[in-house]
Motif scaffolding. Sequence first.
Motif, PDB file in Angstrom:
ATOM      1  N   GLU A 177       0.163 -14.300   4.001  1.00 33.00           N
ATOM      2  CA  GLU A 177       1.570 -14.238   3.626  1.00 33.00           C
ATOM      3  C   GLU A 177       1.743 -14.203   2.111  1.00 33.00           C
ATOM      4  N   GLU A 178       0.871 -14.883   1.382  1.00 38.92           N
ATOM      5  CA  GLU A 178       1.050 -14.963  -0.077  1.00 38.92           C
ATOM      6  C   GLU A 178       0.799 -13.636  -0.794  1.00 38.92           C
ATOM      7  N   ARG A 179       0.161 -12.673  -0.118  1.00 36.59           N
ATOM      8  CA  ARG A 179      -0.053 -11.380  -0.768  1.00 36.59           C
ATOM      9  C   ARG A 179       1.091 -10.396  -0.461  1.00 36.59           C
ATOM     10  N   LYS A 180       2.001 -10.799   0.390  1.00 35.84           N
ATOM     11  CA  LYS A 180       3.119  -9.911   0.730  1.00 35.84           C
ATOM     12  C   LYS A 180       4.181  -9.972  -0.375  1.00 35.84           C
ATOM     13  N   ARG A 181       4.698  -8.798  -0.732  1.00 36.70           N
ATOM     14  CA  ARG A 181       5.637  -8.685  -1.852  1.00 36.70           C
ATOM     15  C   ARG A 181       7.077  -8.556  -1.360  1.00 36.70           C
TER      16      ARG A 181
END
Length: 406
Positions: free
Chosen positions: A131-135
């Motif tokens: 989730e943390e790499r989703k922009r």
Amino acid sequence: MQTELPRLYVYTVSELTRQIKAVIEGTFPPVWVEGEISDYVHHGALGHRYFTLKDGESRIRCVMWRWLADRLRFVPRDGLWVLAYGELTVYERGGRHQLMVSHLHPTGVGELWRSLEQLKQRLAEEGLFLEERKRPLPPFPERIGVVTSPDGAVIWDIAKVVARRAPWVEVVLCPVKVQGEGAAEEIASGIERINAHGEADLLIVGRGGGSAEDLWAFNEEVVVRAVARSRIPVISAVGHEVDVTLTDLAADRRAPTPSAAAEMAVPDRAELANWVCSLRGRLGDAIEGFIRDVEGQVAALRDAHPLRQVPDRMLQYSQEVDELRRRLGNALGYTMEGKSKELTALRGRLKALSPGAAMARGFSVVRKLPEGRLVKDVGELKPGDRVEVYFARGRVVCEVLYISKK
């Protein structure tokens, strides 16, 4: 003492191979064979498929000609268990027997999904689904790239929603195959082309609903990695809400349908208008509050003991406050009036460029019946063909009577 062997007839290798070929092809009727695919090769130039079927003890080479393989409703791959129907033959040049396949059906659905789970786990371990790499999506995109089929309803649904909600936004189509042999590679290449173009603010990748086999291209590793590498934020819109592919997991946002993806991608102009009105009110309140603060400071200075003997100075402060109020009021009015005119002009220009405006000016869209394929050139039609013509309001079904290429 050496025994002399009889020499009635000496075969050449070619003659013996032809004899074996005649015996095998004349003895065995067409057969069904079940096994696991390995060494799968899709001949790029001719389109034929070559592979080996194997079980725990033996293997047999197989060939499937292009005109038969193009009818397959799934993509063969190594490790997939299948049921093959065909004729035994001998490839004379190689001197080996083989199965010439005419029908191929997957039987190892469990094996297929096991392979999918293994790929999903491997990509998850690489962090592609975190989730943390989703922009976040851009709030006001100017241009949206769409990677999908040019013949389906997806691109029309997206364009219709964008034109209704934000007619100033441009929709750019990158046409690709979305199912069948080579679809995954085309989709990945389309994502890379939109990124290389460099002018899209947002990317929608998807297709309409279908079976698991129809959607399988969006589970291919090459597509998932292309989505993960994209410099442009990606919305995945594959199938219906119940369909979840690996592309959905790698994308920045997942939409249940292509129309929902378009609604995610652009703001609604009615909501924007309400937002602007709200900002205008808040700005006016802030200015009024600032003026009241200045007036309070002036009143405090006026009532202070050291300044009681200089009332003329207080009058000057009061005059400055009035002047500030007037200047701020004028500045706000000019700014809001100018921005309103710019917004009106921009809406007019963008509305003129929208597909709906073009159709309102007399242009139309023609689809050939019954398949519903978009007609781009008169050479695609012949007298007697039935076509469906879309206007800005409504549609008609016509029959072609005469064709002129002038």
